[in-house]
Motif scaffolding. Structure first.
Motif, PDB file in Angstrom:
ATOM      1  N   ILE A 156     -19.129   1.088   1.891  1.00 30.75           N
ATOM      2  CA  ILE A 156     -18.416   2.277   2.386  1.00 30.75           C
ATOM      3  C   ILE A 156     -17.242   2.577   1.475  1.00 30.75           C
ATOM      4  N   LEU A 157     -16.498   1.545   1.126  1.00 29.85           N
ATOM      5  CA  LEU A 157     -15.344   1.711   0.235  1.00 29.85           C
ATOM      6  C   LEU A 157     -15.802   2.212  -1.130  1.00 29.85           C
ATOM      7  N   TRP A 158     -16.906   1.665  -1.630  1.00 27.68           N
ATOM      8  CA  TRP A 158     -17.436   2.084  -2.926  1.00 27.68           C
ATOM      9  C   TRP A 158     -17.742   3.579  -2.920  1.00 27.68           C
ATOM     10  N   GLU A 159     -18.350   4.072  -1.853  1.00 27.23           N
ATOM     11  CA  GLU A 159     -18.653   5.512  -1.731  1.00 27.23           C
ATOM     12  C   GLU A 159     -17.367   6.339  -1.702  1.00 27.23           C
ATOM     13  N   GLN A 160     -16.347   5.861  -1.008  1.00 27.82           N
ATOM     14  CA  GLN A 160     -15.063   6.566  -0.964  1.00 27.82           C
ATOM     15  C   GLN A 160     -14.436   6.640  -2.355  1.00 27.82           C
ATOM     16  N   LEU A 161     -14.526   5.548  -3.102  1.00 26.76           N
ATOM     17  CA  LEU A 161     -13.967   5.523  -4.458  1.00 26.76           C
ATOM     18  C   LEU A 161     -14.704   6.491  -5.351  1.00 26.76           C
ATOM     19  N   PHE A 197       0.837  -1.193   0.000  1.00 28.23           N
ATOM     20  CA  PHE A 197       0.000   0.000   0.000  1.00 28.23           C
ATOM     21  C   PHE A 197       0.875   1.247   0.000  1.00 28.23           C
ATOM     22  N   LYS A 198       0.372   2.294  -0.637  1.00 31.24           N
ATOM     23  CA  LYS A 198       1.045   3.604  -0.557  1.00 31.24           C
ATOM     24  C   LYS A 198       0.944   4.101   0.881  1.00 31.24           C
ATOM     25  N   LYS A 199       1.954   4.775   1.310  1.00 28.47           N
ATOM     26  CA  LYS A 199       1.948   5.318   2.673  1.00 28.47           C
ATOM     27  C   LYS A 199       0.861   6.381   2.860  1.00 28.47           C
ATOM     28  N   THR A 200       0.435   7.004   1.762  1.00 30.56           N
ATOM     29  CA  THR A 200      -0.580   8.059   1.843  1.00 30.56           C
ATOM     30  C   THR A 200      -2.001   7.517   1.977  1.00 30.56           C
ATOM     31  N   LEU A 201      -2.192   6.226   1.767  1.00 30.24           N
ATOM     32  CA  LEU A 201      -3.518   5.628   1.895  1.00 30.24           C
ATOM     33  C   LEU A 201      -3.856   5.475   3.370  1.00 30.24           C
ATOM     34  N   SER A 202      -5.033   5.913   3.757  1.00 30.74           N
ATOM     35  CA  SER A 202      -5.418   5.857   5.176  1.00 30.74           C
ATOM     36  C   SER A 202      -5.456   4.414   5.672  1.00 30.74           C
ATOM     37  N   LYS A 203      -5.269   4.250   6.963  1.00 25.78           N
ATOM     38  CA  LYS A 203      -5.317   2.916   7.580  1.00 25.78           C
ATOM     39  C   LYS A 203      -6.697   2.286   7.377  1.00 25.78           C
ATOM     40  N   GLU A 204      -7.749   3.109   7.437  1.00 28.24           N
ATOM     41  CA  GLU A 204      -9.110   2.610   7.238  1.00 28.24           C
ATOM     42  C   GLU A 204      -9.287   2.048   5.834  1.00 28.24           C
ATOM     43  N   GLU A 205      -8.803   2.782   4.826  1.00 29.99           N
ATOM     44  CA  GLU A 205      -8.914   2.290   3.449  1.00 29.99           C
ATOM     45  C   GLU A 205      -8.062   1.039   3.239  1.00 29.99           C
ATOM     46  N   GLN A 206      -6.883   1.022   3.829  1.00 26.64           N
ATOM     47  CA  GLN A 206      -6.037  -0.170   3.741  1.00 26.64           C
ATOM     48  C   GLN A 206      -6.769  -1.378   4.341  1.00 26.64           C
ATOM     49  N   LYS A 207      -7.393  -1.171   5.486  1.00 26.68           N
ATOM     50  CA  LYS A 207      -8.101  -2.252   6.164  1.00 26.68           C
ATOM     51  C   LYS A 207      -9.260  -2.773   5.307  1.00 26.68           C
ATOM     52  N   LEU A 208     -10.016  -1.858   4.690  1.00 21.07           N
ATOM     53  CA  LEU A 208     -11.138  -2.263   3.847  1.00 21.07           C
ATOM     54  C   LEU A 208     -10.664  -3.053   2.622  1.00 21.07           C
ATOM     55  N   ILE A 209      -9.632  -2.551   1.958  1.00 24.20           N
ATOM     56  CA  ILE A 209      -9.111  -3.244   0.772  1.00 24.20           C
ATOM     57  C   ILE A 209      -8.541  -4.597   1.168  1.00 24.20           C
ATOM     58  N   LYS A 210      -7.764  -4.612   2.228  1.00 25.55           N
ATOM     59  CA  LYS A 210      -7.190  -5.873   2.715  1.00 25.55           C
ATOM     60  C   LYS A 210      -8.290  -6.858   3.102  1.00 25.55           C
ATOM     61  N   GLY A 211      -9.394  -6.353   3.644  1.00 28.02           N
ATOM     62  CA  GLY A 211     -10.514  -7.202   4.011  1.00 28.02           C
ATOM     63  C   GLY A 211     -11.233  -7.816   2.815  1.00 28.02           C
ATOM     64  N   LEU A 212     -11.105  -7.186   1.665  1.00 28.44           N
ATOM     65  CA  LEU A 212     -11.687  -7.733   0.437  1.00 28.44           C
ATOM     66  C   LEU A 212     -10.744  -8.723  -0.237  1.00 28.44           C
ATOM     67  N   LEU A 213      -9.457  -8.507  -0.079  1.00 27.46           N
ATOM     68  CA  LEU A 213      -8.458  -9.365  -0.729  1.00 27.46           C
ATOM     69  C   LEU A 213      -8.002 -10.474   0.214  1.00 27.46           C
ATOM     70  N   VAL A 214      -8.965 -11.238   0.683  1.00 26.71           N
ATOM     71  CA  VAL A 214      -8.738 -12.365   1.590  1.00 26.71           C
ATOM     72  C   VAL A 214      -8.942 -13.650   0.791  1.00 26.71           C
ATOM     73  N   VAL A 215      -8.033 -14.601   0.945  1.00 27.82           N
ATOM     74  CA  VAL A 215      -8.082 -15.832   0.153  1.00 27.82           C
ATOM     75  C   VAL A 215      -9.368 -16.614   0.379  1.00 27.82           C
ATOM     76  N   GLU A 216      -9.761 -16.816   1.614  1.00 26.12           N
ATOM     77  CA  GLU A 216     -10.966 -17.597   1.920  1.00 26.12           C
ATOM     78  C   GLU A 216     -12.212 -16.760   1.583  1.00 26.12           C
ATOM     79  N   PRO A 217     -13.043 -17.203   0.632  1.00 28.45           N
ATOM     80  CA  PRO A 217     -14.165 -16.380   0.147  1.00 28.45           C
ATOM     81  C   PRO A 217     -15.101 -15.857   1.232  1.00 28.45           C
ATOM     82  N   PHE A 218     -15.462 -16.682   2.200  1.00 27.76           N
ATOM     83  CA  PHE A 218     -16.442 -16.244   3.194  1.00 27.76           C
ATOM     84  C   PHE A 218     -15.804 -15.515   4.372  1.00 27.76           C
ATOM     85  N   ASP A 219     -14.497 -15.287   4.313  1.00 26.02           N
ATOM     86  CA  ASP A 219     -13.813 -14.456   5.301  1.00 26.02           C
ATOM     87  C   ASP A 219     -13.617 -13.029   4.795  1.00 26.02           C
ATOM     88  N   ARG A 220     -14.011 -12.746   3.559  1.00 26.52           N
ATOM     89  CA  ARG A 220     -13.882 -11.389   3.007  1.00 26.52           C
ATOM     90  C   ARG A 220     -14.836 -10.466   3.740  1.00 26.52           C
TER      91      ARG A 220
END
Length: 159
Positions: free
Chosen positions: A149-154, A118-141
Motif C-alpha cells: 500500500i505504501l509502495w503504491e502511495q509513493l 515526521f513532517k506535520k503534513t504527512l498523514s497519520k496513515e503514512e506515518q503509521k506505515l513508515i513507523k511499522g517498517l522502521l521497527v527494530v525487531e525484524p519479524f515485528d515489521r
C-alpha cells in the motif's frame, strides 16, 4: 527485464538493497499497452531464497536495518521492508530518516529506530506505515501486504 517488487518476492528472491536512485517510475500514456509502472534497479544484489539466513552486508549505511548494522545473520524480507521504510521516509521528507555525525552515531540511531521526526503534513496513515517498517525487531515489521500500500502511495507521489 521488468519486475515489480511483488513479482520478485513471489519468485522467492530477496532484494537486499532499495535506495532512491535505484527506483524508477514511469508515467503511462494514452497509448494501448502503456501503463504507469515502477521498477527496481541494481538486481545484481538480488538472491533467490527468502528462507535462508544471509550474512552479506550491502547497501548504504543509512538504509541498513539494525540486524545488518549489527553484522548478524538475517532473513532478506524483513531487511527489504526496513529499506522500504527508509526510502518512504526520504521520499516524503527529502532527507534520510537516520543521520549521524559519525558511522557509530548513525548505527546507534538505527539500532534504536531513532529516526528524524515526521513532517506535520504527512498523514497519520503514512506515518503509521513508515513507523511499522522502521521497527527494530525484524519479524515485528509491518507485513509485506501493508508495505505494498505504501509502495503504491509513493509511486503516486513521485509521478
Amino acid at each position: 527485464c521488468r519486475l515489480s517488487a511483488s513479482a520478485v518476492r513471489a519468485a522467492g528472491m530477496l532484494i537486499r538493497k532499495r535506495e532512491e536512485e535505484e527506483v524508477g517510475l514511469r508515467r503511462g500514456g494514452s497509448e494501448i499497452g502503456i501503463r504507469d509502472r515502477s521498477k527496481l534497479g541494481d538486481g545484481g544484489l538480488a538472491r533467490v531464497g527468502n528462507d535462508k539466513r544471509r550474512r552479506t552486508v550491502c547497501g548504504s549505511p543509512a538504509y541498513m536495518s539494525p540486524e545488518l548494522n549489527a553484522m548478524e545473520a538475517y532473513y532478506g524480507p524483513p531487511v527489504d521492508l526496513w529499506a522500504l521504510g527508509c526510502f518512504a521516509f526520504e521520499v516524503n521528507h527529502g532527507i534520510p530518516p537516520f543521520k549521524g555525525e559519525s558511522l557509530d552515531t548513525l548505527k546507534l540511531r538505527i539500532k534504536r529506530a531513532d529516526h528524524a521526526p515526521f513532517k506535520k503534513t504527512l498523514s497519520k496513515e503514512e506515518q503509521k506505515l513508515i513507523k511499522g517498517l522502521l521497527v527494530v525487531e525484524p519479524f515485528d515489521r509491518c507485513p509485506a501486504a501493508d508495505a505494498a500500500i505504501l509502495w503504491e502511495q509513493l509511486a503516486g507521489r513521485l509521478n
